[in-house]
Design a protein around this motif. Structure first.
Motif, PDB file in Angstrom:
ATOM      1  N   ALA A 119     -28.930 -32.405  29.356  1.00  0.00           N
ATOM      2  CA  ALA A 119     -28.986 -31.258  28.452  1.00  0.00           C
ATOM      3  C   ALA A 119     -28.872 -29.958  29.227  1.00  0.00           C
ATOM      4  O   ALA A 119     -28.149 -29.034  28.832  1.00  0.00           O
ATOM      5  CB  ALA A 119     -30.291 -31.289  27.653  1.00  0.00           C
ATOM      6  N   SER A 120     -29.589 -29.869  30.332  1.00  0.00           N
ATOM      7  CA  SER A 120     -29.528 -28.673  31.168  1.00  0.00           C
ATOM      8  C   SER A 120     -28.124 -28.468  31.721  1.00  0.00           C
ATOM      9  O   SER A 120     -27.607 -27.341  31.755  1.00  0.00           O
ATOM     10  CB  SER A 120     -30.535 -28.793  32.318  1.00  0.00           C
ATOM     11  OG  SER A 120     -30.497 -27.652  33.147  1.00  0.00           O
ATOM     12  N   GLN A 121     -27.488 -29.552  32.133  1.00  0.00           N
ATOM     13  CA  GLN A 121     -26.126 -29.461  32.656  1.00  0.00           C
ATOM     14  C   GLN A 121     -25.159 -28.936  31.597  1.00  0.00           C
ATOM     15  O   GLN A 121     -24.310 -28.079  31.884  1.00  0.00           O
ATOM     16  CB  GLN A 121     -25.668 -30.837  33.144  1.00  0.00           C
ATOM     17  CG  GLN A 121     -26.351 -31.291  34.414  1.00  0.00           C
ATOM     18  CD  GLN A 121     -26.068 -32.756  34.726  1.00  0.00           C
ATOM     19  OE1 GLN A 121     -25.667 -33.536  33.844  1.00  0.00           O
ATOM     20  NE2 GLN A 121     -26.283 -33.146  35.968  1.00  0.00           N
ATOM     21  N   PHE A 122     -25.294 -29.438  30.373  1.00  0.00           N
ATOM     22  CA  PHE A 122     -24.379 -29.003  29.321  1.00  0.00           C
ATOM     23  C   PHE A 122     -24.523 -27.508  29.034  1.00  0.00           C
ATOM     24  O   PHE A 122     -23.530 -26.781  28.936  1.00  0.00           O
ATOM     25  CB  PHE A 122     -24.606 -29.794  28.032  1.00  0.00           C
ATOM     26  CG  PHE A 122     -23.749 -29.324  26.897  1.00  0.00           C
ATOM     27  CD1 PHE A 122     -22.386 -29.583  26.886  1.00  0.00           C
ATOM     28  CD2 PHE A 122     -24.289 -28.583  25.853  1.00  0.00           C
ATOM     29  CE1 PHE A 122     -21.576 -29.123  25.855  1.00  0.00           C
ATOM     30  CE2 PHE A 122     -23.489 -28.121  24.824  1.00  0.00           C
ATOM     31  CZ  PHE A 122     -22.134 -28.393  24.828  1.00  0.00           C
ATOM     32  N   LEU A 123     -25.757 -27.041  28.902  1.00  0.00           N
ATOM     33  CA  LEU A 123     -25.971 -25.626  28.597  1.00  0.00           C
ATOM     34  C   LEU A 123     -25.498 -24.736  29.746  1.00  0.00           C
ATOM     35  O   LEU A 123     -24.956 -23.649  29.518  1.00  0.00           O
ATOM     36  CB  LEU A 123     -27.448 -25.385  28.298  1.00  0.00           C
ATOM     37  CG  LEU A 123     -27.984 -26.114  27.058  1.00  0.00           C
ATOM     38  CD1 LEU A 123     -29.483 -25.887  26.911  1.00  0.00           C
ATOM     39  CD2 LEU A 123     -27.252 -25.659  25.798  1.00  0.00           C
ATOM     40  N   THR A 124     -25.672 -25.200  30.966  1.00  0.00           N
ATOM     41  CA  THR A 124     -25.193 -24.438  32.121  1.00  0.00           C
ATOM     42  C   THR A 124     -23.674 -24.364  32.122  1.00  0.00           C
ATOM     43  O   THR A 124     -23.092 -23.307  32.397  1.00  0.00           O
ATOM     44  CB  THR A 124     -25.698 -25.076  33.433  1.00  0.00           C
ATOM     45  OG1 THR A 124     -27.122 -25.065  33.442  1.00  0.00           O
ATOM     46  CG2 THR A 124     -25.180 -24.309  34.644  1.00  0.00           C
ATOM     47  N   LEU A 125     -23.024 -25.471  31.826  1.00  0.00           N
ATOM     48  CA  LEU A 125     -21.563 -25.479  31.762  1.00  0.00           C
ATOM     49  C   LEU A 125     -21.044 -24.520  30.692  1.00  0.00           C
ATOM     50  O   LEU A 125     -20.046 -23.836  30.893  1.00  0.00           O
ATOM     51  CB  LEU A 125     -21.064 -26.898  31.476  1.00  0.00           C
ATOM     52  CG  LEU A 125     -21.109 -27.907  32.616  1.00  0.00           C
ATOM     53  CD1 LEU A 125     -20.834 -29.308  32.080  1.00  0.00           C
ATOM     54  CD2 LEU A 125     -20.106 -27.548  33.704  1.00  0.00           C
TER      55      LEU A 125
END
Length: 226
Positions: A177-183
């Protein structure tokens, strides 16, 4: 195979270290009235230039009443940070756990996420938090928990539901989830944060969101074959 959701052997996500919430004050309506006045003063004048007297006048209460609810200006701003982040999360992270089309759900969330974090009030809040968090780490903690951590938590629940159905293959849904929002925000938030024009470039937003979804689904789609 479908992964665990933060089981043994996985590193703790930064958002796992949360503390309990804060008191709601004596009268919720009066507290909301004070926070509305504080929002106006802090956003118009900034943290350093704002005074408790200014906030009391803007809220239509006495300074004595102000100090019944909040110990000092730092305590008041910290509470405002939590409320602003929580309200943003309520509007932004509305995910239907039963939604079958993961790509559509992620695209919609990506657009909502970027538009929310690039609102002038959101940028003003983030700049202020960054400026004062070294001196007042509690404020930075409040922002982190009520903002980024809350977003990760809500998206994690959606991703976990998809893992259970075999639609996605994720070992650590909080990390994903954190990776997606960062992307999603890569390349579009920093220019605004450091002073570039705040008008959103629709093409840049679309490129960022679509790219984030494409990379995410390639990384976490179920593996086929042996």
């Amino acid at each position: 195979m479908s992964g665990n959701m933060g089981g043994a052997g996985t590193k703790a996500h930064p958002c796992d270290v949360r503390e309990g919430g804060h008191g709601a004050g004596l009268d919720p309506e009066k507290r909301s009235q004070i926070l509305a006045g504080a929002r106006q003063v802090f956003f118009d004048r900034g943290f350093d230039a704002a005074s408790m007297g200014d906030i009391a006048r803007a809220a239509g209460v006495s300074k004595g009443t102000l100090y019944v609810y909040f110990e000092n200006k730092e305590d008041l701003f910290a509470d405002l940070v939590s409320v602003e982040c929580e309200e943003t999360a309520e509007r932004m992270f509305v995910l239907d756990l039963g939604e079958e089309d993961v790509e559509t759900a992620l695209v919609e969330l990506g657009y909502s996420f970027i538009h929310a974090i690039l609102r002038p009030s959101s940028i003003a809040l983030l700049r202020t938090v960054i400026a004062i968090s070294a001196k007042f780490p509690e404020i930075g903690r409040r922002f982190f928990e009520a903002g980024p951590c809350e977003g990760v938590s809500r998206l994690s629940a959606f991703l976990a539901a998809k893992v259970e159905k075999g639609v996605l293959e994720i070992e650590d849904v909080e990390q994903a989830a954190s990776q997606f929002l960062t992307l999603c925000k890569d390349g579009v938030t920093i220019p605004v944060l450091v002073g570039s024009p705040t008008a959103l470039d629709p093409a840049a937003v679309e490129k960022s969101v679509r790219g984030a979804v494409r990379v995410f689904l390639r990384a976490y789609a179920p593996r086929t074959g042996s």
